[in-house]
Design an enzyme around this catalytic site. Structure first.
Site, PDB file in Angstrom:
ATOM      1  N   GLN A 265      -4.469  -1.150   9.579  1.00  0.00           N
ATOM      2  CA  GLN A 265      -4.463  -2.511   9.035  1.00  0.00           C
ATOM      3  C   GLN A 265      -5.088  -3.495  10.021  1.00  0.00           C
ATOM      4  OE1 GLN A 265      -3.555  -3.226   5.909  1.00  0.00           O
ATOM      5  NE2 GLN A 265      -3.896  -5.410   6.112  1.00  0.00           N
TER       6      GLN A 265
ATOM      7  N   ASP B 149     -10.811   3.037   4.051  1.00  0.00           N
ATOM      8  CA  ASP B 149     -11.268   1.648   4.000  1.00  0.00           C
ATOM      9  C   ASP B 149     -12.784   1.571   3.803  1.00  0.00           C
ATOM     10  OD1 ASP B 149      -9.384  -0.430   4.198  1.00  0.00           O
ATOM     11  OD2 ASP B 149      -9.032  -0.028   6.323  1.00  0.00           O
TER      12      ASP B 149
ATOM     13  N   LYS C  32       0.840  -1.205   0.000  1.00  0.00           N
ATOM     14  CA  LYS C  32       0.000   0.000   0.000  1.00  0.00           C
ATOM     15  C   LYS C  32       0.871   1.249   0.000  1.00  0.00           C
ATOM     16  CE  LYS C  32      -3.825  -2.360   2.266  1.00  0.00           C
ATOM     17  NZ  LYS C  32      -4.533  -2.717   3.494  1.00  0.00           N
TER      18      LYS C  32
HETATM   19  N1  GUN Z   1      -6.857  -6.604   6.339  1.00  0.00           N
HETATM   20  C1  GUN Z   1      -7.252  -7.400   5.305  1.00  0.00           C
HETATM   21  N2  GUN Z   1      -7.935  -6.662   4.393  1.00  0.00           N
HETATM   22  C2  GUN Z   1      -7.963  -5.408   4.852  1.00  0.00           C
HETATM   23  C3  GUN Z   1      -8.508  -4.197   4.353  1.00  0.00           C
HETATM   24  O1  GUN Z   1      -9.121  -4.127   3.280  1.00  0.00           O
HETATM   25  N3  GUN Z   1      -8.313  -3.085   5.126  1.00  0.00           N
HETATM   26  C4  GUN Z   1      -7.663  -3.140   6.304  1.00  0.00           C
HETATM   27  N4  GUN Z   1      -7.546  -2.008   6.988  1.00  0.00           N
HETATM   28  N5  GUN Z   1      -7.143  -4.249   6.803  1.00  0.00           N
HETATM   29  C5  GUN Z   1      -7.295  -5.377   6.078  1.00  0.00           C
END
Ligand code: GUN
Length: 303
Positions: A99, A122, A55
């Site tokens: 995350q 998100d 990311k």
């Molecule tokens: N962990 C697995 N998928 C995601 C996601 O789309 N966003 C976040 N913040 N954590 C994750």
């Protein structure tokens, strides 16, 4: 049956991120501002470390101001909440991503609910969930994996999905529920299936669009799939691969891919399908969040 269209998520994601980079460059030229994305990682989960690194890299590649906070597993909930508050009040930070999963001693809901909805890239905050359910997607930030899944379905079927029967397998807050809302918004007839659904094979056989988001390796059998259906496989499951050597593993989806190639009209591979789209749509949300915080109108829709 002719061979299906393999929907190349890496290629679609690359064209999305190229477009986002161009839009960010224009924003910089016009306002002197870069979209700011801050990712917070708590603990040392290896999969999360990979996701966060990807990311961060993509944000930099798009010309964003990319920041990362890595906190130890032992971080107290109060400390994480304090960091989120600080980021909420930082005008240079347009998008905040914490995350998941968080360590067990931290209340995930409490943390996610504290993120300012306009910075919630998100799309997990109840305000964004509500705006999506109310059909106000022009004001919401929409979850990335669901939005990416819709783009891939449109890649295969064209932009008009109206009247199609979409079956979503899985009812998670991260994928199942929001993707069902988006399909409804696209005028699909939507059925959500889950672990208590009766006769799943019979239901799957009626799907023009099948979204598999259960998290069980190769659970959905090709013999269930309606001939010509569009199959979007959101599952990313690691399974043993002794054929590659002792202790080796490989990634598979929720759908029995090899067999489904004989039935589906279009299908996403794993890896290389929905996965790359999640990060691409995160970049899109960050740019959208930045523009709104700067008082600018949204850009045109992607695709
Ligand atoms: N962990 C697995 N998928 C995601 C996601 O789309 N966003 C976040 N913040 N954590 C994750």
């Amino acid at each position: 049956m002719s061979t299906p269209q393999i929907i190349d998520g890496r290629a679609v994601a690359a064209s999305v991120t190229d477009e986002i980079a161009a839009r960010a460059a224009r924003l910089l030229e016009e306002t002197g501002k870069r979209p700011g994305l801050t990712v917070v990682l708590v603990g040392e989960d290896p999969a999360s470390q990979v996701y966060v690194r990807n990311k961060e890299r993509m944000a930099t590649k798009c010309g964003f101001d990319s920041k990362k906070h890595v906190l130890p597993e032992s971080t107290a909930e109060a400390e994480l909440l304090e960091l989120v508050s600080k980021l909420n009040n930082d005008p240079e930070v347009h998008g905040i991503l914490v995350q998941l999963p968080l360590p067990k001693h931290i209340d995930e809901g409490k943390v996610l609910n504290l993120i300012k909805p306009e910075k919630d890239v998100d799309g997990f905050h109840p305000i964004n969930v509500g705006l999506l359910s109310a059909g106000q997607t022009d004001k919401a930030l929409v979850p990335c994996t669901p939005a990416g899944s819709i783009l891939l379905a449109k890649k295969a079927l064209g932009t008009d999905l109206s009247g199609k029967h979409a079956v979503v397998i899985g009812r998670s807050n991260i994928v199942g529920k929001p993707v069902a809302q988006l399909l409804l918004q696209e005028n699909c007839t939507v059925t959500i299936a889950h672990s208590r659904t009766k006769d799943l094979p019979k239901l799957v056989a009626t799907a023009d669009i099948l979204i598999a988001a259960v998290g069980r390796p190769q659970m959905i059998k090709a013999s269930w799939v309606k001939p010509g259906a569009t199959v979007i496989d959101v599952g990313i499951n690691r399974i043993p691969a002794p054929e590659k050597g002792e202790g080796k593993t490989r990634l598979v989806g929720d759908v029995d891919y090899q067999e489904a190639l004989n039935t589906a009209g279009a299908i996403t591979p794993v890896p290389g399908g929905v996965g790359p789209m999640t990060i691409a749509l995160l970049m899109n949300n960050t740019l959208t969040a930045a523009r709104r915080q700067l008082g600018l109108p949204d850009e045109a829709e992607l695709l």
